[in-house]
Write an enzyme that holds these catalytic residues in place. Structure first.
Site, short mmCIF file in Angstrom:
data_model
loop_
_atom_site.label_atom_id
_atom_site.label_comp_id
_atom_site.label_asym_id
_atom_site.label_seq_id
_atom_site.Cartn_x
_atom_site.Cartn_y
_atom_site.Cartn_z
N ARG A 35 0.80 -1.23 0.00
CA ARG A 35 0.00 0.00 0.00
C ARG A 35 0.84 1.29 0.00
O ARG A 35 0.56 2.22 -0.76
CB ARG A 35 -0.88 -0.02 1.24
CG ARG A 35 -1.81 1.16 1.36
CD ARG A 35 -2.50 1.17 2.75
NE ARG A 35 -2.81 -0.13 3.26
CZ ARG A 35 -4.01 -0.70 3.20
NH1 ARG A 35 -5.02 -0.07 2.66
NH2 ARG A 35 -4.20 -1.91 3.72
N TYR A 49 -14.40 -2.57 4.40
CA TYR A 49 -13.72 -2.24 5.66
C TYR A 49 -14.22 -0.94 6.28
O TYR A 49 -13.54 -0.40 7.17
CB TYR A 49 -12.20 -2.08 5.44
CG TYR A 49 -11.56 -3.05 4.52
CD1 TYR A 49 -11.45 -4.39 4.85
CD2 TYR A 49 -11.02 -2.62 3.30
CE1 TYR A 49 -10.83 -5.29 3.99
CE2 TYR A 49 -10.40 -3.51 2.44
CZ TYR A 49 -10.32 -4.84 2.79
OH TYR A 49 -9.71 -5.71 1.93
N CYS A 65 -26.34 -2.73 -7.57
CA CYS A 65 -27.57 -3.06 -6.84
C CYS A 65 -27.28 -3.67 -5.48
O CYS A 65 -27.55 -4.85 -5.24
CB CYS A 65 -28.43 -3.97 -7.68
SG CYS A 65 -28.76 -3.23 -9.27
N GLU A 66 -26.70 -2.91 -4.60
CA GLU A 66 -26.40 -3.31 -3.22
C GLU A 66 -26.50 -2.05 -2.36
O GLU A 66 -25.95 -1.00 -2.75
CB GLU A 66 -24.95 -3.81 -3.09
CG GLU A 66 -24.57 -4.98 -3.93
CD GLU A 66 -24.99 -6.32 -3.34
OE1 GLU A 66 -25.26 -6.37 -2.12
OE2 GLU A 66 -25.06 -7.29 -4.11
N1 LLP Z 1 2.97 -9.26 2.79
C1 LLP Z 1 1.96 -10.12 3.00
C2 LLP Z 1 2.25 -11.51 3.37
C3 LLP Z 1 0.64 -9.67 2.90
O1 LLP Z 1 -0.36 -10.52 3.14
C4 LLP Z 1 0.38 -8.32 2.56
C5 LLP Z 1 -0.98 -7.83 2.42
C6 LLP Z 1 1.49 -7.48 2.31
C7 LLP Z 1 2.76 -7.98 2.45
C8 LLP Z 1 1.33 -6.03 1.93
O2 LLP Z 1 0.66 -5.30 2.90
P1 LLP Z 1 0.53 -3.71 2.78
O3 LLP Z 1 1.91 -3.14 2.88
O4 LLP Z 1 -0.13 -3.40 1.46
O5 LLP Z 1 -0.33 -3.35 3.92
N2 LLP Z 1 -7.29 -5.31 0.78
C9 LLP Z 1 -6.89 -4.75 2.05
C10 LLP Z 1 -5.44 -5.05 2.37
C11 LLP Z 1 -5.14 -6.53 2.40
C12 LLP Z 1 -3.69 -6.80 2.64
C13 LLP Z 1 -3.38 -8.24 2.43
N3 LLP Z 1 -2.02 -8.56 2.65
C14 LLP Z 1 -7.14 -3.24 2.01
O6 LLP Z 1 -7.60 -2.74 1.00
O7 LLP Z 1 -6.92 -2.57 3.01
#
Ligand code: LLP
Length: 415
Positions: free
Chosen positions: A279, A319, A344-345
């Site tokens: 992210r 979320y 449609c939600e």
């Molecule tokens: N490494 C692993 C093993 C992970 O499972 C994830 C994210 C990352 C790295 C990267 O994480 P980040 O730096 O992006 O936080 N869809 C959700 C976020 C799900 C993250 C899943 N794993 C959202 O939109 O907030």
């Protein structure tokens, strides 16, 4: 460099977003190459230049234009599926630049990765270790592995994106990790190189990372004293960003990167350290551009209906996530209301109870922080084609880095 108002019109790196809408239609994702580069440079100077290996968690945004850009800064890539493997390969990543994470991997996925000699696998369970041993033996390879440890640390984030608590499906208990690391002889085709953790996502305080570093220091010191070989420690990703002001610089949205790097280097000296940010590299480099279809009142509630929806940005529905809302024209009067899409939600909302600019039919709306987990989580629900992705290049040129899916392409999947 930025998303900002010039002559009262919202621009991305000097390009009026109206020009993007005229050329590519709406809804559409817009990415700023300059912000992507700035983010990569900051991560490089704080981590890579200090000896960390950094793998971009491409689940955040798997557009190959972004993957290629990050590769040029020395980042590797963290994959979780055969599809991500194929895309990383397509973008030019070598085996040595890929690590494979995820809570469940199929034989076919392991075989693909073994054949390409990827750098290492992050293994999350005993059954996965057994399967990898079998597949590596058949392929006559030795697979490098980091075991994913679940340290039971609260990342203080949304429960849906917490992964490091013992009740989560991710990782193995400390006892299991210790068991496997002291029984490596049962796995002749696996090279146990160390430990991986990822405690959660959108973590906006440094403390959970400090706790993780301290935990790993104690855990690995005890194991090393027993003669266990540990060379690599991966702290995962999870660095949060500011969704309320997405147009800030990375060092303001995520001010604790430097202190995490320093603390890890000090307390975990002697290990090859890794991180896997997703992210923080991409979220605030992108926006979702949508067109307002109209306004309506229901039961005393004001709704602004746009042509974008949860199909393009599911985070608010999933979320309760906050994404900032901007009008194309600056200094509009404000009004309370919800921003909703045509899907449609009832949960198809991008903003709720928001004091936001007044919008009229035909206006352009920009929704912030849509660089991460937006297009990569998109769906075609209601037979809505996937939206295009446009990169505003470093010199202000527009590049269509993913075209809009056509109706024919959608229909052609059906026999
Ligand atoms: N490494 C692993 C093993 C992970 O499972 C994830 C994210 C990352 C790295 C990267 O994480 P980040 O730096 O992006 O936080 N869809 C959700 C976020 C799900 C993250 C899943 N794993 C959202 O939109 O907030």
């Amino acid at each position: 460099m930025a998303f900002n108002y010039i002559n009262k019109q919202l621009h991305c790196d000097g390009v009026d977003i109206q020009v993007v809408a005229e050329n590519y239609g709406t809804p559409a994702y817009i990415y700023s190459e300059q912000i992507l580069r700035r983010n990569a440079e900051v991560i490089k100077s704080i981590f890579i230049d200090k000896g960390f290996k950094v793998s971009y968690a491409m689940k955040a945004n798997s557009n190959p234009a972004i993957l290629r850009l990050f590769k040029s800064y020395g980042l590797g890539v963290d994959i979780v599926s055969a599809g991500e493997f194929k895309m990383a390969k397509h973008a030019g990543y070598l085996g040595a630049e890929i690590n494979f994470a995820g809570v469940g991997k199929t034989s076919e996925e392991l075989d693909l990765a073994l054949a390409f000699d990827i750098d290492h696998f992050n293994v999350e369970s005993g059954f996965e270790l057994d399967l990898l041993e079998k597949r590596a033996s058949l392929a006559d390879k030795k697979a490098a592995v980091l075991l994913r440890l679940n340290p039971d640390i609260d990342p203080q984030t949304h429960p849906h994106i917490s992964t490091g608590l013992k009740q989560n499906k991710f990782g193995m208990s400390p006892a299991d990790v210790r068991h496997f690391l002291t029984h490596t002889k049962s796995y002749p085709h696996i090279q146990f190189d160390g430990i991986h953790c990822h405690i959660g996502s959108q973590i906006i305080q440094p403390q959970p990372f400090y706790d993780l570093i301290d935990y790993l220091q104690q855990f690995t010191t005890a194991l090393r004293a027993e003669g266990v070989r540990i060379e690599h420690l991966d702290l995962g990703g999870g660095f949060g960003v500011n969704y309320h002001d997405p147009f800030e610089d990375i060092l303001e949205t995520t001010p604790f990167l430097q202190s995490i790097a320093e603390r890890a280097s000090e307390k975990l000296a002697g290990y090859q350290l890794h991180i896997q940010p997703g992210r923080v590299l991409v979220a605030n480099a992108g926006v979702l551009l949508a067109r307002v279809l109209g306004n309506k009142e229901n039961g005393g509630h004001h709704f602004v209906i746009i042509d974008g929806a949860t199909t393009e940005l599911i985070r608010p529905a999933l979320y309760d996530a906050y994404h900032a809302i901007y009008s194309h024209e600056e200094h509009r009067p404000k009004q309370m209301g919800d921003v909703v899409g045509p899907v449609c939600e009832s949960s198809d909302a991008l903003a709720k109870h928001r004091n936001m600019p007044v919008f009229e039919s035909g206006d352009l709306m920009v929704i912030g922080s849509a660089g991460a987990y937006a297009s990569s989580m998109a769906s075609t629900y209601n037979m809505r084609p996937l939206a295009p992705e446009i990169m505003v290049g470093a010199s202000g040129e527009l590049q269509l880095v993913r075209k809009r899916q056509t109706f024919d392409e959608l229909i052609s999947l059906y026999s």
